[in-house]
Structures are given as C-alpha cells and as structure tokens.
Scaffold this active site. Structure first.
Site: not given
Ligand code: 0WD
Length: 271
Positions: A19, A70, A161, A168, A198
């Site tokens: 993450s 959440d 996207y 966004k 990723k």
């Molecule tokens: O290429 C990318 N990975 C990019 C990500 C490029 C540019 C921006 N981003 C953004 C994403 O849109 C997001 O806003 O960065 C942020 C973090 O994204 P990430 O690190 O790529 O993704 P991840 O590790 O999945 O973390 C996002 C987390 C969720 O993970 P999962 O995979 O379980 O959905 O958002 C959280 C959760 O931990 N999340 C929530 N937290 C609380 N309440 C909820 C919720 N309802 N839904 C998702």
C-alpha cells in the site's frame, strides 16, 4: 533529529505492505513520527485478515492505536477519533489513502455507471476526506496537515479508470476547498498525485500493465515511479518542509502529466 520527532498522526488506508500509505508511513517513522492506524473491519471475526496484516506491519513500530474503521460508518469514525484524542491529545497530521469503486462500475463505461455504484465510490473515495477532516480539525495543531492520494485520471480521461476518475476530480476539488477552510487555523491540506504503482487497489483498474508501459515510454524520466518516491514525497508534504504549501496537487509521476504527445524517441520510425 528527525523531521517528525514528537509529532503524532493518524493513517487511514494501509491494506498490506504494497500500500502507498505503508510507503509513506515508513518514511514518517524514519523521521520519528508516532502513528495510529485503521484497517477495514474484517467481515469474518474468526478470520481477521485485514487486522492481522496491519498488525504485522505496524506493531513493530509500537503503534499505540490500531482500530477497525469503515469510513462509511460514522460510529467507527467517532470511535477512532475519540480514541485518538485520548491516546494522542493533539494531532500533527492525518494521511487519507482510501478509495473504492465496485468492480462492475470501475470496469464499465462512465456513461453506464450505476446510481448505487456512483454513490458508494464517491462516499468512500471523496466524502471520507471531508468527514475525516471535520473530525480531525479540533485535534490538529496549528501547523498540522492532511494529505490525500489522487491520480491523473481525475484531470484527464484515462480509459479504464472510469468512475474513479470522477472521484479523483472531486477529491482534488475537495482538497482545495478544505485548504481554503482550514488554512486560517494553520492547517494545510494537500493531495499527492502518484504514477501507477502495483497495489491491491490498482489490480482492479483496467489496462494497468499498459499504463506502466506508457509511463516508461512517455514520461520525461522514461520510467515508472518507485513506491518509495511516493513515500518520501508524501512525507515531505506532511512535514514542516512544506509549510508554505496548501491546496496543492503534487504530481509524483516521473513527469508524465506534462506530456501532450508521445516523445519523438518513442515513435515508430517506419510511420
Ligand atoms: O497506482 C496506484 N496504486 C495509485 C493509487 C496511483 C495514484 C493514486 N492512488 C491512490 C488510490 O486511489 C487510493 O486513494 O492511492 C490511494 C491508496 O491506494 P493503494 O495504496 O494503491 O491501494 P490499497 O493498498 O488497496 O489501499 C487502499 C485502501 C483499501 O485497501 P483494499 O484493497 O482493502 O480496498 O483503502 C481502504 C482499504 O484499506 N479502504 C477503506 N478504508 C476504510 N473504509 C474503505 C472503507 N470503506 N474502502 C477501502
């Protein structure tokens, strides 16, 4: 002496060690920050996967607050901020790294997005920033800051996207409005627009591998960004080094966002 010695913050959005929030957390920790963390509530309490993954990462940092939350649930948010007030007293920063869209709505065209999918995507990916900022406001010190994560798909059409692009766009606008409202209290609000990385979330985005290839051939730096580059820039925006920056969306994307056409060295000579 670390940039965050004696500073305290709350981090939303670490799903695992891939993450973006974890990359920023590691940099904050190196600089001396003390942090509390939330994870998505586990659906099956017998198998607390989310909690276990987060604990494995942040318990070694001595995290004094690890709570399920959440962001669509006001009781969860009230509880977390109540515990944060008891644990930390005041806060110096909040990291919002949360986004979600139902898979069918993310994969489908924007023109077909469902009403419920749109509402849920906006609620989790945009409204959560406002509702977190509202609860953080009385705890944040003057000089404190809030950071959220965004992507170029909020500014330009990035096929695949889809509905998340709309989210966004709204998130970047919310960053500006919140900066305007919290600024007089000395609180900064910024967004970091990361290049593709990723992670669990990005695996759901269509044509993701194609985006990685495009950044390699089209971005001024001719490469993708490393997650730690997002980590250190995120730490910078939250730190006093960025004390004059608010309402900003900082692109950490190898410069991809400035390109309007493919660079000449990437064009096929036969054409
Ligand atoms: O290429 C990318 N990975 C990019 C990500 C490029 C540019 C921006 N981003 C953004 C994403 O849109 C997001 O806003 O960065 C942020 C973090 O994204 P990430 O690190 O790529 O993704 P991840 O590790 O999945 O973390 C996002 C987390 C969720 O993970 P999962 O995979 O379980 O959905 O958002 C959280 C959760 O931990 N999340 C929530 N937290 C609380 N309440 C909820 C919720 N309802 N839904 C998702």
């Amino acid at each position: 002496m670390g940039l965050f010695d004696g500073k305290k913050g709350l981090v939303f959005g670490i799903a695992n060690d891939h993450s973006i929030a974890w990359a920023i957390t590691q940099r904050l920790e190196q600089e001396g920050a003390e942090m509390g963390f939330t994870h998505l509530p586990d659906k099956d309490p017998e198998r607390p996967r989310m909690e276990r993954r987060l604990r494995k990462l942040v318990e070694p940092l001595g995290a004094p607050l690890i709570e399920p939350c959440d962001v669509t649930n006001d009781d969860d948010l009230d509880r977390v901020f109540g515990i944060a007030a008891e644990t930390f007293g005041e806060l110096d920063f909040v990291l919002h790294s949360v986004a979600y869209a139902p898979l069918d709505d993310l994969k489908g065209e924007v023109v077909n997005v469902s009403r419920d999918g749109f509402k849920l995507s906006m609620e989790i990916s945009v409204y959560s920033l406002m509702t977190i900022a509202r609860r953080a406001r009385p705890l944040l010190k003057s000089g404190g800051s809030i950071l959220t994560l965004t992507y170029l798909g909020g500014e330009k059409v990035i096929p695949g996207y889809n509905v998340m692009g709309l989210c966004k766009s709204a998130l970047e606008s919310a960053t500006e409005y919140l900066a305007g409202e919290l600024g007089p209290q000395g609180i900064r609000v910024n967004a970091l627009s990361a290049g593709p990385i990723k992670t669990l979330s990005s695996s759901a985005v269509g044509d993701f591998d194609l985006m990685l290839q495009l950044y390699e051939t089209m971005s001024p730096l001719r490469r993708n960004v490393e997650i730690d580059e997002v980590g250190k820039s995120g730490m910078f925006l939250l730190s006093d080094l960025a004390s004059g920056i608010t309402g900003e969306t900082l692109h950490v994307d190898s410069g991809y966002h400035v390109m309007g056409a493919p660079p000449t060295d990437s064009r096929n000579d036969d054409q």
